[in-house]
Design an enzyme around this catalytic site. Structure first.
Site, short mmCIF file in Angstrom:
data_model
loop_
_atom_site.label_atom_id
_atom_site.label_comp_id
_atom_site.label_asym_id
_atom_site.label_seq_id
_atom_site.Cartn_x
_atom_site.Cartn_y
_atom_site.Cartn_z
N LYS A 82 0.86 -1.19 0.00
CA LYS A 82 0.00 0.00 0.00
C LYS A 82 0.89 1.24 0.00
O LYS A 82 1.92 1.25 0.70
CB LYS A 82 -0.88 -0.06 1.25
N SER A 160 -9.40 1.11 3.13
CA SER A 160 -8.62 1.97 2.28
C SER A 160 -7.48 1.24 1.55
O SER A 160 -6.82 1.84 0.71
CB SER A 160 -8.01 3.10 3.11
N SER A 184 -9.76 -1.35 7.15
CA SER A 184 -9.09 -1.15 5.86
C SER A 184 -8.34 -2.36 5.31
O SER A 184 -7.90 -2.33 4.16
CB SER A 184 -8.14 0.05 5.94
#
Lengths: 463, 105
Positions: A82, A160, A184
Site C-alpha cells: 500500500k 482503504s 481497511s
C-alpha cells in the site's frame, strides 16, 4: 504450469517453486510486472511500478539461491505494498494529491524485513487518500481514481487498502501489505475475495508508514490463502527500536479443537447471500472446530468513541495539511473539508473517548476470552457500486452492529476469508476475531476452512 | 475506512436536542437557583451558531471555502459535539483514560 496459474498461485507455492528452481525469481517478477502494467490501471490498483528495484532484488534472490542461500520461505517471491509505506527513492503518495511528489530516503521496517527475507518489492499499490481519515463517502477518493474489484469493475475494491485487495485478487502480485485503522484490511479482503489478516495492535512495526491514528493503525497482509497471511505476518512482525509500540510476542496455537462462537445479531439486515454463505461457513467450520453458542456484543457507543479518537488523532497527524489549506486538493468532496471538522474536536470529548475505550477494551476481552474465535460476516453486503455515495446504497443495512470497530478499539486480531459470492457475482467474506496475539490460532482455523473450501482458489475474469 | 463514523454522526445530527444544554440545565436546577454567571451564559450563542462561527474561522486556512462548505463543516462540528456529549455517559470521576494504548498479554 501456465503463466496465469503461476500468477494466481499463493506465495507459499511460489516460494517453493523458486526454491526448487522450477522458476526463477526474475521470471516471476517479470510476469507480475507485465500483469501490473496490463491490468493494474483497469482496477485502479497501482500507483508506482518499481521495475528497476524489483528486477535488481529478483536477480539478487536468484544469485543467492544459486549460492545455496535461501533466506526464507518468501525468498524470491514478488509482492506489493500500500502506498503509505516508505520505499527509498520512490514516490510515497499516501493516495493524496498534496503528497504526490513525496519521496523518502529509507525503507519502512516492514519492507526492510521482507527484503531481508528475500522477497521482491514490485510496486506501490493504490489506496484511499490519507487512508480515509477525512471521511470520504464514495469509491472515487484517491488521486489514482476509484479502486475496482476484479470480480466486477463496476464495483469498489474496498478501502482503504484498495490496491492491495485488487492486486492480490487479480494475480498482479504474490501478496500485498495493507493497513487497517478501522476495517481497511477486512473490507478490501471481503470485496475482492482474498484473505486478509489484521494483526494485534503492536504486532508489526509501523516505522515508515503514514500515521492516521497512532492508537489504532496496524499493518498486515492480504494474500491468496490463510497460510500465506501467517507466513507473511511471521516475517514482518516483532519489536523494532524505531517503533516503541512494536513488540515481539510468540505465535501460539492451542492443542485440540478450537472453540468458536457467533456474534449475536451479526447477520441482521445482511443481504440474503451474505447470510446463506455465513451459515454455510459455520457448517464447514464445524469440521475443524467446536462451533456453538452466541455471544452478545456489549452495548457501547463504538462509533462515537472511535470517531472522537480518530478526529483528534487524525487532525494532529495531518495538522500541517489542514493548516496549509491544501485539503482542497483532495479528490473526495468530503475529504476536502473533513479535516476542518476534526480540527475542531473538543479536548473533553477526546479524553472521554479514551476513558470509554478503556471500558470497551475490558468488555471486549471478557467477551472473547472463553473462545478461540468469534465469527460474523465481514460485511453485511457485497461491494458498493462505483459512482454512488456509500450512504445512498444498501440503505437497509445501515445501523447494523459493528464488531469490526469494536475489535479495532480493543486492538485484537482478525482474519477475513472468502466464503462465497452474492449479488452481481461479487465475493463475500467470513470474519473471525480472536484474543490478543492469537493470529496463529486464527490462521490455523482459516487453513482448516480453506482445506475444505475452494473460494480462495477462484479467479476473476480480467478485462 | 470511516464511513461508519459518518453514519453515526448523521444519526447524532438527527437528534433534536442538545445533550450538553439539557444536562447543564438540569444539573443547575437541582442544585441551586441560577447565578449571575448562568444567566449570562444563557445569552451566549447556541451550539449551532458557535459551530458556524468556528467553521467560518477555518477560512484562515483556506480562504476559498464556499458558504456551502462552511455550512457542511458547521453541521459536522455540531454533530461531533452532540455525539461527544454522549461520550460522557456512564463515566464517573475516577474513570481513567488510556493515554497510551497498549495490548497486554
Amino acid at each position: 504450469v501456465t503463466g496465469k496459474d503461476l500468477a494466481f498461485s499463493d506465495a507459499t507455492t511460489l516460494g517453493t517453486l523458486i526454491a526448487k528452481k522450477q522458476i526463477s525469481s526474475l521470471e516471476l517478477t517479470n510476469l507480475y510486472l507485465s500483469r501490473l502494467e496490463r491490468y493494474g490501471p483497469a482496477y485502479g490498483a497501482v500507483v508506482t511500478i518499481l521495475h528497476d528495484r524489483a528486477r535488481t532484488e529478483a536477480r539478487a534472490a536468484d544469485a543467492a539461491l544459486a549460492r545455496g542461500t535461501r533466506k526464507s520461505a518468501l525468498h524470491g517471491v514478488p509482492y506489493g505494498v500500500k502506498d503509505l509505506l516508505a520505499a527509498a527513492g520512490a514516490p510515497t503518495t499516501w493516495g493524496a494529491q498534496p503528497y504526490r511528489n513525496q519521496v523518502f530516503d529509507y525503507d519502512a521496517t516492514v519492507i526492510e524485513r521482507l527484503y531481508s527475507a528475500g522477497a521482491v518489492l514490485l510496486a506501490k499499490l493504490s489506496m484511499v487518500e490519507l487512508a480515509g481519515g477525512f471521511g470520504y463517502n464514495e469509491a472515487d477518493a484517491s488521486f489514482t481514481g476509484p479502486g475496482r474489484t476484479p470480480w466486477n469493475r463496476n464495483y469498489w475494491s474496498g478501502g482503504s487498502s484498495s490496491g492491495p485487495g485488487a492486486a492480490v485478487a487479480a494475480g498482479l502480485v504474490g501478496f500485498a501489505i495493507g493497513s487497517e485503522t478501522d476495517g481497511s484490511i477486512m473490507v478490501p479482503s471481503a470485496f475482492c475475495g482474498v484473505t486478509g489478516l489484521r494483526p494485534t495492535y503492536g504486532r508489526v512495526s509501523r516505522y515508515g508508514a503514514m500515521a492516521l491514528m497512532w492508537s489504532s493503525d496496524k499493518l498486515g497482509p492480504l494474500a491468496r490463502s490463510a497460510r500465506d497471511t501467517e507466513l507473511v505476518l511471521r516475517t514482518i512482525s516483532g519489536a523494532d527500536p524505531m517503533d516503541d509500540s512494536a513488540k515481539t510476542r510468540p505465535f501460539k496455537v492451542k492443542r485440540g479443537r478450537a472453540r468458536i462462537a457467533v456474534i449475536a445479531r451479526s447477520t441482521e439486515k445482511s443481504q440474503p447471500a451474505v447470510v446463506a454463505n455465513f451459515e454455510s461457513s459455520l457448517a464447514v467450520l464445524a469440521d475443524v472446530a467446536d462451533v456453538g453458542g452466541q455471544v452478545k456484543l456489549p452495548e457501547e457507543d463504538y462509533g462515537g468513541v472511535f470517531g472522537a479518537l480518530l478526529n483528534g488523532e487524525c487532525a494532529a497527524a495531518f495538522r500541517d495539511l489542514i493548516e496549509s489549506g491544501r485539503s482542497r486538493e483532495l479528490r473526495s468532496p468530503e475529504d476536502r473539508i473533513g479535516g476542518y471538522e476534526q480540527y475542531a474536536t473538543l479536548a473533553v470529548d477526546f479524553v472521554d473517548a479514551m476513558r470509554q475505550r478503556r471500558k470497551i477494551d475490558r468488555a471486549i476481552r471478557e467477551m472473547i476470552a472463553p473462545y478461540d474465535a468469534l465469527a460474523f460476516p465481514t460485511l453485511p453486503t457485497v461491494a458498493y457500486p462505483v459512482g454512488l455515495p456509500f450512504d445512498k446504497v444498501y440503505t437497509s443495512t445501515q445501523g447494523v452492529i459493528d464488531p469490526t470497530t469494536a475489535a479495532n478499539l480493543a486492538g485484537i486480531p482478525a482474519i477475513s476469508l472468502p466464503n462465497g459470492f452474492g449479488e452481481h457475482g461479487l465475493p463475500t467474506g467470513l470474519c473471525l476475531i480472536g484474543n490478543p496475539w492469537s493470529e496463529a490460532q486464527l490462521t490455523s482455523i482459516g487453513k482448516g476452512y480453506q482445506s475444505r473450501t475452494t473460494f480462495h482458489l477462484r479467479r476473476p475474469s480480467l478485462v | 475506512m470511516t464511513h461508519n463514523r459518518r453514519r453515526f454522526l448523521g444519526g447524532a445530527l438527527a437528534a433534536s436536542t442538545s445533550l450538553v444544554m439539557v444536562s447543564v440545565a438540569s444539573a443547575v436546577s437541582e442544585v441551586e437557583p441560577p447565578t449571575k454567571d448562568v444567566a449570562e451564559a444563557a445569552t451566549l450563542p447556541s451550539p449551532n451558531a458557535a459551530a458556524h462561527e468556528l467553521a467560518l474561522s477555518m477560512r484562515r486556512f483556506d480562504p476559498t471555502l464556499t458558504d456551502k462548505q462552511i455550512g457542511e463543516i458547521a453541521k459536522s462540528i455540531g454533530g461531533s459535539w452532540k455525539a461527544g456529549a454522549k461520550l460522557h455517559k456512564g463515566l464517573s470521576n475516577g474513570d481513567l483514560p488510556s493515554p497510551e494504548f497498549e495490548i497486554g498479554e
